[in-house]
Design a protein around this motif. Sequence first.
Motif, PDB file in Angstrom:
ATOM      1  N   ALA A 191     -41.505 -40.358 -56.604  1.00  0.00           N
ATOM      2  CA  ALA A 191     -40.012 -40.491 -56.806  1.00  0.00           C
ATOM      3  C   ALA A 191     -39.372 -39.217 -56.278  1.00  0.00           C
ATOM      4  O   ALA A 191     -39.366 -38.164 -56.505  1.00  0.00           O
ATOM      5  CB  ALA A 191     -39.831 -40.396 -58.440  1.00  0.00           C
ATOM      6  N   LEU A 192     -38.783 -39.705 -54.922  1.00  0.00           N
ATOM      7  CA  LEU A 192     -38.233 -38.770 -54.119  1.00  0.00           C
ATOM      8  C   LEU A 192     -36.886 -38.464 -54.118  1.00  0.00           C
ATOM      9  O   LEU A 192     -36.122 -39.564 -54.679  1.00  0.00           O
ATOM     10  CB  LEU A 192     -38.679 -39.142 -52.652  1.00  0.00           C
ATOM     11  N   GLU A 193     -36.220 -37.325 -53.792  1.00  0.00           N
ATOM     12  CA  GLU A 193     -34.974 -37.200 -53.775  1.00  0.00           C
ATOM     13  C   GLU A 193     -34.267 -37.637 -52.551  1.00  0.00           C
ATOM     14  O   GLU A 193     -35.189 -38.225 -51.608  1.00  0.00           O
ATOM     15  CB  GLU A 193     -34.607 -35.531 -53.916  1.00  0.00           C
ATOM     16  N   PHE A 194     -32.983 -37.791 -52.222  1.00  0.00           N
ATOM     17  CA  PHE A 194     -32.716 -38.337 -51.126  1.00  0.00           C
ATOM     18  C   PHE A 194     -32.806 -37.087 -50.125  1.00  0.00           C
ATOM     19  O   PHE A 194     -32.630 -36.072 -50.054  1.00  0.00           O
ATOM     20  CB  PHE A 194     -31.014 -38.383 -51.379  1.00  0.00           C
ATOM     21  N   ASP A 195     -33.281 -37.671 -48.898  1.00  0.00           N
ATOM     22  CA  ASP A 195     -34.006 -36.727 -48.112  1.00  0.00           C
ATOM     23  C   ASP A 195     -33.808 -37.141 -46.499  1.00  0.00           C
ATOM     24  O   ASP A 195     -34.871 -36.780 -45.681  1.00  0.00           O
ATOM     25  CB  ASP A 195     -35.472 -36.551 -48.331  1.00  0.00           C
ATOM     26  N   ASP A 196     -33.123 -38.175 -46.358  1.00  0.00           N
ATOM     27  CA  ASP A 196     -32.907 -38.662 -44.848  1.00  0.00           C
ATOM     28  C   ASP A 196     -31.516 -39.265 -44.519  1.00  0.00           C
ATOM     29  O   ASP A 196     -31.237 -39.962 -45.310  1.00  0.00           O
ATOM     30  CB  ASP A 196     -34.204 -39.573 -44.607  1.00  0.00           C
ATOM     31  N   MET A 197     -31.201 -38.792 -43.534  1.00  0.00           N
ATOM     32  CA  MET A 197     -29.764 -39.343 -42.976  1.00  0.00           C
ATOM     33  C   MET A 197     -29.697 -40.759 -41.989  1.00  0.00           C
ATOM     34  O   MET A 197     -28.841 -40.907 -41.689  1.00  0.00           O
ATOM     35  CB  MET A 197     -28.901 -38.100 -42.335  1.00  0.00           C
ATOM     36  N   GLY A 198     -31.049 -41.082 -41.838  1.00  0.00           N
ATOM     37  CA  GLY A 198     -31.356 -42.328 -41.112  1.00  0.00           C
ATOM     38  C   GLY A 198     -31.701 -41.984 -39.783  1.00  0.00           C
ATOM     39  O   GLY A 198     -31.378 -40.868 -39.038  1.00  0.00           O
ATOM     40  N   PRO A 199     -32.278 -43.020 -39.197  1.00  0.00           N
ATOM     41  CA  PRO A 199     -32.549 -42.862 -37.522  1.00  0.00           C
ATOM     42  C   PRO A 199     -31.673 -42.700 -36.633  1.00  0.00           C
ATOM     43  O   PRO A 199     -31.878 -42.053 -35.619  1.00  0.00           O
ATOM     44  CB  PRO A 199     -33.563 -44.106 -37.405  1.00  0.00           C
ATOM     45  N   ASN A 200     -30.436 -42.997 -36.984  1.00  0.00           N
ATOM     46  CA  ASN A 200     -29.211 -42.967 -35.968  1.00  0.00           C
ATOM     47  C   ASN A 200     -28.487 -41.470 -36.274  1.00  0.00           C
ATOM     48  O   ASN A 200     -27.457 -41.565 -35.518  1.00  0.00           O
ATOM     49  CB  ASN A 200     -28.403 -44.306 -36.067  1.00  0.00           C
ATOM     50  N   TRP A 201     -28.834 -40.833 -37.334  1.00  0.00           N
ATOM     51  CA  TRP A 201     -27.989 -39.511 -37.422  1.00  0.00           C
ATOM     52  C   TRP A 201     -27.632 -38.874 -36.275  1.00  0.00           C
ATOM     53  O   TRP A 201     -26.681 -38.397 -35.858  1.00  0.00           O
ATOM     54  CB  TRP A 201     -28.569 -38.781 -38.607  1.00  0.00           C
ATOM     55  N   VAL A 202     -28.777 -38.525 -35.366  1.00  0.00           N
ATOM     56  CA  VAL A 202     -28.560 -37.555 -34.413  1.00  0.00           C
ATOM     57  C   VAL A 202     -27.926 -37.985 -33.034  1.00  0.00           C
ATOM     58  O   VAL A 202     -26.934 -37.423 -32.703  1.00  0.00           O
ATOM     59  CB  VAL A 202     -30.116 -37.040 -33.905  1.00  0.00           C
ATOM     60  N   SER A 203     -27.898 -39.382 -33.064  1.00  0.00           N
ATOM     61  CA  SER A 203     -27.453 -39.944 -31.919  1.00  0.00           C
ATOM     62  C   SER A 203     -25.787 -39.978 -32.190  1.00  0.00           C
ATOM     63  O   SER A 203     -24.997 -39.705 -31.310  1.00  0.00           O
ATOM     64  CB  SER A 203     -27.771 -41.533 -31.550  1.00  0.00           C
ATOM     65  N   ILE A 204     -25.435 -40.307 -33.437  1.00  0.00           N
ATOM     66  CA  ILE A 204     -23.967 -40.470 -33.821  1.00  0.00           C
ATOM     67  C   ILE A 204     -23.424 -38.980 -33.617  1.00  0.00           C
ATOM     68  O   ILE A 204     -22.237 -38.880 -33.390  1.00  0.00           O
ATOM     69  CB  ILE A 204     -24.014 -41.311 -35.159  1.00  0.00           C
ATOM     70  N   ARG A 205     -24.122 -38.145 -34.425  1.00  0.00           N
ATOM     71  CA  ARG A 205     -23.519 -36.642 -34.408  1.00  0.00           C
ATOM     72  C   ARG A 205     -23.330 -36.141 -33.272  1.00  0.00           C
ATOM     73  O   ARG A 205     -22.326 -35.683 -32.934  1.00  0.00           O
ATOM     74  CB  ARG A 205     -24.812 -35.822 -35.111  1.00  0.00           C
ATOM     75  N   ASP A 206     -24.244 -36.467 -32.412  1.00  0.00           N
ATOM     76  CA  ASP A 206     -24.130 -35.954 -30.941  1.00  0.00           C
ATOM     77  C   ASP A 206     -22.962 -36.702 -30.158  1.00  0.00           C
ATOM     78  O   ASP A 206     -22.333 -36.034 -29.323  1.00  0.00           O
ATOM     79  CB  ASP A 206     -25.449 -36.179 -29.864  1.00  0.00           C
ATOM     80  N   ALA A 207     -22.482 -37.953 -30.501  1.00  0.00           N
ATOM     81  CA  ALA A 207     -21.671 -38.753 -29.561  1.00  0.00           C
ATOM     82  C   ALA A 207     -20.428 -38.361 -30.330  1.00  0.00           C
ATOM     83  O   ALA A 207     -19.202 -38.184 -29.499  1.00  0.00           O
ATOM     84  CB  ALA A 207     -21.868 -40.180 -30.046  1.00  0.00           C
ATOM     85  N   VAL A 208     -20.204 -38.069 -31.489  1.00  0.00           N
ATOM     86  CA  VAL A 208     -18.992 -37.445 -32.440  1.00  0.00           C
ATOM     87  C   VAL A 208     -18.721 -35.940 -31.608  1.00  0.00           C
ATOM     88  O   VAL A 208     -17.402 -35.647 -31.275  1.00  0.00           O
ATOM     89  CB  VAL A 208     -19.186 -37.402 -33.666  1.00  0.00           C
ATOM     90  N   ALA A 209     -19.669 -35.338 -31.516  1.00  0.00           N
ATOM     91  CA  ALA A 209     -19.629 -33.851 -30.891  1.00  0.00           C
ATOM     92  C   ALA A 209     -19.069 -33.934 -29.428  1.00  0.00           C
ATOM     93  O   ALA A 209     -18.042 -33.143 -29.319  1.00  0.00           O
ATOM     94  CB  ALA A 209     -20.847 -32.937 -31.168  1.00  0.00           C
ATOM     95  N   ALA A 210     -19.338 -34.955 -28.724  1.00  0.00           N
ATOM     96  CA  ALA A 210     -19.012 -35.222 -27.393  1.00  0.00           C
ATOM     97  C   ALA A 210     -17.818 -35.611 -27.236  1.00  0.00           C
ATOM     98  O   ALA A 210     -17.140 -35.824 -26.074  1.00  0.00           O
ATOM     99  CB  ALA A 210     -20.159 -35.804 -26.333  1.00  0.00           C
ATOM    100  N   GLY A 211     -17.211 -36.367 -28.131  1.00  0.00           N
ATOM    101  CA  GLY A 211     -15.949 -37.133 -28.148  1.00  0.00           C
ATOM    102  C   GLY A 211     -16.160 -38.634 -27.526  1.00  0.00           C
ATOM    103  O   GLY A 211     -15.076 -39.118 -27.061  1.00  0.00           O
ATOM    104  N   THR A 212     -17.402 -38.954 -27.548  1.00  0.00           N
ATOM    105  CA  THR A 212     -17.572 -40.435 -27.011  1.00  0.00           C
ATOM    106  C   THR A 212     -17.886 -41.526 -28.065  1.00  0.00           C
ATOM    107  O   THR A 212     -17.912 -42.570 -27.631  1.00  0.00           O
ATOM    108  CB  THR A 212     -18.789 -40.288 -25.850  1.00  0.00           C
ATOM    109  N   LEU A 213     -17.798 -41.256 -29.320  1.00  0.00           N
ATOM    110  CA  LEU A 213     -18.177 -42.242 -30.036  1.00  0.00           C
ATOM    111  C   LEU A 213     -16.907 -43.166 -30.195  1.00  0.00           C
ATOM    112  O   LEU A 213     -15.801 -42.783 -30.383  1.00  0.00           O
ATOM    113  CB  LEU A 213     -18.079 -41.687 -31.598  1.00  0.00           C
ATOM    114  N   ARG A 214     -17.115 -44.537 -30.110  1.00  0.00           N
ATOM    115  CA  ARG A 214     -16.067 -45.540 -30.200  1.00  0.00           C
ATOM    116  C   ARG A 214     -15.887 -46.051 -31.710  1.00  0.00           C
ATOM    117  O   ARG A 214     -16.963 -46.214 -32.587  1.00  0.00           O
ATOM    118  CB  ARG A 214     -16.385 -46.749 -29.315  1.00  0.00           C
TER     119      ARG A 214
END
Length: 444
Positions: A191-214
Motif C-alpha cells: 500500500a504505497l503513498e503517491f510517489d510518481d509524477m509519471g514517465p512524461n514528467w521530465v520532458s514536459i517540465r523541460d519543455a515548459v522551462a524552455a518555452g517550447t510546450l504547445r
Amino acid sequence: MSEEAWHEARLIPTSGINGAQEQEKRATSALLAVMGAVPEFSKALLSPLGAPARVPATYIEVPFDLSGKKVIPDGLIRVTRGSKTWTALVEVKTGKNELQTEQLDNYLDVARGEGFDALITISNEVPSLPGVHPTPVDKRKLRKVQIFHWSWSYVLSTAIVQKEHRGISDPDQAWILGELIRYLEHDRSGALEFDDMGPNWVSIRDAVAAGTLRANDKVAPEVIARFDALLQYLALRLGRRLGIDVSQVVDRKSATNPTAYLADRMNDLAANGTLTGSLRIPNAVGHLVVTADLRANLITSHVELDAPKEGRQTTRVNWLLRQLRDAPDSARVESFAVRSRTGNAELLSVAREDPKLLAPDPSKELRSFRVAMDSKAGAKRGSGQGSFIDSVVKSVDQFYGEVMQNLKAWTPTAPKMRPEVPAAEDGLRSVSLSSQDGPASSAP
C-alpha cells in the motif's frame, strides 16, 4: 538474548510476503476481515457507496462462471438490512500493479448477471478527480452496476481518521483497526503513498522551462492528470492529520465540459508554465490554493480572505497582521481595493514595520487580502528528497501549519443597545420616534 531484539507478535504480520500475488491476497484478506470486525470503519467506507449501515459479511476469492470461463474476484462484500441486500465484488492491486480493463469488464458482467450492486477496485492509483475511475471501462456495463475506486491512501486515511479522531467505541476493535493501520503503513504491505509524477514528467517540465510546450501536446494531459492526482493525495494526507474530510475543489466546468476544462489547463501550462489546484478544508478561512510554476521552479501556497467591512484601511490591515504574528517573515501579503484589478504586495516582515504600505490610499476601501508562501520546487519525478512531490507536500504542510490554521474570517461587531433615557416632563424620551416633533398642539 536481549529482549530488545525480540519481535512483537502482530495480528497482521508483514514478514513472509513473497511476490505480488501473495501481497495482494494478504492485503485483501486483512482489509475485508477488519471491515467485518470494526463496524465504524466499514460504515465510513461503505456508506458513501449506498450500502446499508450494517456490519458486512466479507469473503475472498469467490469463484464465478462467466460464459464457461472461471473468474475469481479478489473479494466480495455483502451487507444485509431487513429485506435489502447490497453486494459488491472487490478487485485489489498492490505495489506498482495497475487495474486492467479486461478484468474489470469481466467482473462487471458477473455483477450484472448475479444482480450485484457494485464493483469496488483498490489500488495505489489515485484518480485525477473525485468520482473518476482511473481505468476506462465499457460504460454500457455501468447501467445496472456501479463502479467505485479506493486508493490505498484513501483506505489508510479513512482508518486513521476513524480511529484517532472520530473514535471506535470498543477498545478491542480499536486495537484491531490499529493493527490494520500499522500493516498498511509498512513498506512490504504494497500500500504505497503517491510517489510518481509519471514517465512524461521530465520532458514536459523541460519543455515548459524552455518555452517550447504547445497547447496541443499529446502527453501533457497525462502530467496534468498526475498533478490533479497529487492534489487528491494532498487532501487525503492533510485530512488524515487534521481528522476531517479535506477535498479537492473541482471546477464545475470539469464535470459539464471536461474537454474545454482540459483545454484551459493546457493553455495555462503552455502560456504561463503553471499547474494550479485548490483544497477545501472545512471551517478554514478559504481554499488552500497550490500553484506549481515550472518556469520559475517555485511552489506557491496561498489563501484569500475578505477584508473587514468597517474601520480605517490601516485598521483593516492590522486586523490581518495580528493573526499572522507567528507566521514566518518570508510570507507575502497582498491587499486588494474595491474596483481595483491590481493590489499592493509586501513581505510580512516589511508590512509589520509599516502597515500603511498595504493601504497607501486611505480613500480606497480594501476588499480582500491574499497571504502566500513560496518554496523551491523539486525536480525529480518520484518521491523523496529533491522530488517535486515532496516539495509540494512540504509547501502545503508548512503553509497550513504556520499561516492558514491561525486565520479567522472577519465578523462584524454585534450592535449595541442604546441606553434608556429618563422621560421628560411632557412624557417623551429623546430617543422616541416622536420626540423631534415637539409637544402636540391643542385643537382650535
